[in-house]
Design a protein around this motif. Sequence first.
Motif, PDB file in Angstrom:
ATOM      1  N   SER A  84       0.817  -1.215   0.000  1.00  0.00           N
ATOM      2  CA  SER A  84       0.000   0.000   0.000  1.00  0.00           C
ATOM      3  C   SER A  84       0.850   1.264   0.000  1.00  0.00           C
ATOM      4  O   SER A  84       0.382   2.323  -0.434  1.00  0.00           O
ATOM      5  CB  SER A  84      -0.914   0.013   1.228  1.00  0.00           C
ATOM      6  OG  SER A  84      -1.797  -1.091   1.213  1.00  0.00           O
ATOM      7  N   ASP A 101      -6.247   0.311  -3.757  1.00  0.00           N
ATOM      8  CA  ASP A 101      -7.190   0.103  -2.670  1.00  0.00           C
ATOM      9  C   ASP A 101      -6.684  -1.068  -1.834  1.00  0.00           C
ATOM     10  O   ASP A 101      -5.719  -1.754  -2.206  1.00  0.00           O
ATOM     11  CB  ASP A 101      -8.596  -0.160  -3.207  1.00  0.00           C
ATOM     12  CG  ASP A 101      -9.690   0.122  -2.186  1.00  0.00           C
ATOM     13  OD1 ASP A 101      -9.359   0.472  -1.021  1.00  0.00           O
ATOM     14  OD2 ASP A 101     -10.872  -0.022  -2.526  1.00  0.00           O
ATOM     15  N   ARG A 107      -7.239   0.115   4.995  1.00  0.00           N
ATOM     16  CA  ARG A 107      -7.810   1.437   4.753  1.00  0.00           C
ATOM     17  C   ARG A 107      -7.762   2.314   6.003  1.00  0.00           C
ATOM     18  O   ARG A 107      -7.668   3.537   5.899  1.00  0.00           O
ATOM     19  CB  ARG A 107      -9.269   1.319   4.299  1.00  0.00           C
ATOM     20  CG  ARG A 107      -9.470   0.994   2.835  1.00  0.00           C
ATOM     21  CD  ARG A 107     -10.940   1.064   2.507  1.00  0.00           C
ATOM     22  NE  ARG A 107     -11.218   1.009   1.083  1.00  0.00           N
ATOM     23  CZ  ARG A 107     -12.354   1.406   0.536  1.00  0.00           C
ATOM     24  NH1 ARG A 107     -13.323   1.902   1.311  1.00  0.00           N
ATOM     25  NH2 ARG A 107     -12.540   1.332  -0.762  1.00  0.00           N
ATOM     26  N   ARG A 108      -7.816   1.687   7.179  1.00  0.00           N
ATOM     27  CA  ARG A 108      -7.771   2.466   8.426  1.00  0.00           C
ATOM     28  C   ARG A 108      -6.368   2.986   8.729  1.00  0.00           C
ATOM     29  O   ARG A 108      -6.210   3.935   9.506  1.00  0.00           O
ATOM     30  CB  ARG A 108      -8.258   1.613   9.604  1.00  0.00           C
ATOM     31  CG  ARG A 108      -9.744   1.274   9.560  1.00  0.00           C
ATOM     32  CD  ARG A 108     -10.209   0.673  10.874  1.00  0.00           C
ATOM     33  NE  ARG A 108      -9.616  -0.623  11.136  1.00  0.00           N
ATOM     34  CZ  ARG A 108     -10.159  -1.783  10.773  1.00  0.00           C
ATOM     35  NH1 ARG A 108     -11.298  -1.790  10.098  1.00  0.00           N
ATOM     36  NH2 ARG A 108      -9.572  -2.926  11.063  1.00  0.00           N
ATOM     37  N   HIS A 127      -6.908  11.249  -2.741  1.00  0.00           N
ATOM     38  CA  HIS A 127      -7.515  10.256  -1.862  1.00  0.00           C
ATOM     39  C   HIS A 127      -8.989  10.173  -2.230  1.00  0.00           C
ATOM     40  O   HIS A 127      -9.710  11.167  -2.179  1.00  0.00           O
ATOM     41  CB  HIS A 127      -7.328  10.655  -0.406  1.00  0.00           C
ATOM     42  CG  HIS A 127      -5.904  10.641   0.043  1.00  0.00           C
ATOM     43  ND1 HIS A 127      -5.235   9.485   0.365  1.00  0.00           N
ATOM     44  CD2 HIS A 127      -5.005  11.639   0.195  1.00  0.00           C
ATOM     45  CE1 HIS A 127      -3.998   9.770   0.710  1.00  0.00           C
ATOM     46  NE2 HIS A 127      -3.823  11.068   0.613  1.00  0.00           N
ATOM     47  N   GLU A 129     -11.532   8.624  -0.885  1.00  0.00           N
ATOM     48  CA  GLU A 129     -12.518   8.690   0.195  1.00  0.00           C
ATOM     49  C   GLU A 129     -11.931   9.499   1.349  1.00  0.00           C
ATOM     50  O   GLU A 129     -11.877  10.725   1.274  1.00  0.00           O
ATOM     51  CB  GLU A 129     -12.954   7.279   0.610  1.00  0.00           C
ATOM     52  CG  GLU A 129     -13.704   6.544  -0.512  1.00  0.00           C
ATOM     53  CD  GLU A 129     -14.230   5.189  -0.090  1.00  0.00           C
ATOM     54  OE1 GLU A 129     -14.282   4.895   1.123  1.00  0.00           O
ATOM     55  OE2 GLU A 129     -14.605   4.409  -0.991  1.00  0.00           O
ATOM     56  N   HIS A 133      -5.791   8.343   3.525  1.00  0.00           N
ATOM     57  CA  HIS A 133      -5.989   6.892   3.574  1.00  0.00           C
ATOM     58  C   HIS A 133      -6.308   6.375   2.177  1.00  0.00           C
ATOM     59  O   HIS A 133      -6.706   7.120   1.292  1.00  0.00           O
ATOM     60  CB  HIS A 133      -7.138   6.535   4.529  1.00  0.00           C
ATOM     61  CG  HIS A 133      -6.877   6.914   5.948  1.00  0.00           C
ATOM     62  ND1 HIS A 133      -6.379   6.039   6.885  1.00  0.00           N
ATOM     63  CD2 HIS A 133      -7.029   8.101   6.597  1.00  0.00           C
ATOM     64  CE1 HIS A 133      -6.241   6.652   8.046  1.00  0.00           C
ATOM     65  NE2 HIS A 133      -6.629   7.904   7.900  1.00  0.00           N
ATOM     66  N   LEU A 134      -6.112   5.068   1.991  1.00  0.00           N
ATOM     67  CA  LEU A 134      -6.589   4.430   0.771  1.00  0.00           C
ATOM     68  C   LEU A 134      -8.111   4.373   0.801  1.00  0.00           C
ATOM     69  O   LEU A 134      -8.691   4.385   1.876  1.00  0.00           O
ATOM     70  CB  LEU A 134      -5.997   3.010   0.661  1.00  0.00           C
ATOM     71  CG  LEU A 134      -4.677   2.882  -0.107  1.00  0.00           C
ATOM     72  CD1 LEU A 134      -3.571   3.658   0.576  1.00  0.00           C
ATOM     73  CD2 LEU A 134      -4.283   1.422  -0.251  1.00  0.00           C
ATOM     74  N   PRO A 135      -8.759   4.349  -0.379  1.00  0.00           N
ATOM     75  CA  PRO A 135      -8.218   4.246  -1.739  1.00  0.00           C
ATOM     76  C   PRO A 135      -7.580   5.543  -2.233  1.00  0.00           C
ATOM     77  O   PRO A 135      -7.907   6.631  -1.773  1.00  0.00           O
ATOM     78  CB  PRO A 135      -9.439   3.869  -2.577  1.00  0.00           C
ATOM     79  CG  PRO A 135     -10.614   4.391  -1.803  1.00  0.00           C
ATOM     80  CD  PRO A 135     -10.240   4.268  -0.359  1.00  0.00           C
TER      81      PRO A 135
END
Length: 412
Positions: A84, A101, A107-108, A127, A129, A133-135
Amino acid sequence: MSVVAVPGSKSVTARALFLAAAADSTTTLRRPLLSDDTDGFAQGLTALGYHVRRTPDTWRVTGRPAGPAVPEADVYCRDAATASRFLPALAAAGHGTYRFDASPQMRRRPVAPLTTALRQLGVDLSHDEADGHLPLTVNADGIKGGELDLDASLSSQFLTALLLTGPLTAEGLRINVTGLVSAPYVEITIAMMRAFGAEVARDGNALIVPPGGYRAADYAIEPDASTASYLFAAAALTGREVTVPGLGTNALQGDLAFVDVLGRMGARVDIGPDATTVCGTGRLAGVTANMRDISDTMPTLAAIAPFADGPVRIEDVYNTRVKECDRLEACATNLRRQGIRVETGRDWIEIHPGTPARAEIACHGDHRIAMSFGTAALRIPGGVTFDEPGCVKKTFPEFHEVFSALRRDWNL
């Protein structure tokens, strides 16, 4: 004495995959780790158009110094922080649109220090969202390079991703680093970059990477020192002896220093040229240990700490709160579930002597929580159970089988 072969290092395998992908021809990686994290990394490279050929003991990667072979890709990084954080940096040095993603757990976890740095270098990314963080989407058009500031207090992986990318930039990088944690992991990165033909210079707290790319290599992956910590702890805990071949005085990984903590607690430790042996002496003393540089082994020590004859205090490990789970809190909660007295602060945990009871361990999807408490279970009548035993697949899929064999061999 038991001699146990440990799988290849996750950290070294991930870096080697990046370096091989960025190199000028085909690289051979020998004895890489095959786990969920490294499989996810390799599949991520494949999604980006790199050619990865795998057999159980040898992986061959055809490098592309110009970057990904495809103009557009969706990359799913699973639970892997290395994928990631490293793959978006690799893709940014190419040309195209690449979306990254990962699992809800990943993701957290933050990527903001890396993406902020890439934006300082002119990389167009967003980013999709939650900010930081991912995505994440990278609209890549190469990286000019230059000077940037990096706060590396949450993870050394952000610095590693930038260092690895440095030789791929047009002008090189100067990275002014503050708050570095897990510094030995950065030393792994620098040593491996040099093995692939790049250079890194130091100027105080700055790291300077000139442009120039990488040369392909034939590269052997050493055993995973973090994984070996469970075996070393098992020997110290049970009064048995274990030798891990392939980890010796020239090992790249700083987590081998975990055996120094066991030595301070009373175990006999021998680090030879090509192997490390730990022998339990029947006693574990209480200890205060600063584990900032070896924080991945913090749960290992925490889980066996109740068997010491005095308190065990682990300090300077705030960054373990932003790993696969909040590891400080997870260790404290599970120890209390076992009837052990525990105190915690922002970046420390103190564990008092006691007799851990049989309990179900809450893994929080974290391989290191499962394996640490699985190690301590060697001294618990009836052992322990796990709510997610399969989470060990992230780095050591054979963990339960290996420790069941140890229990039989040691008549525990």
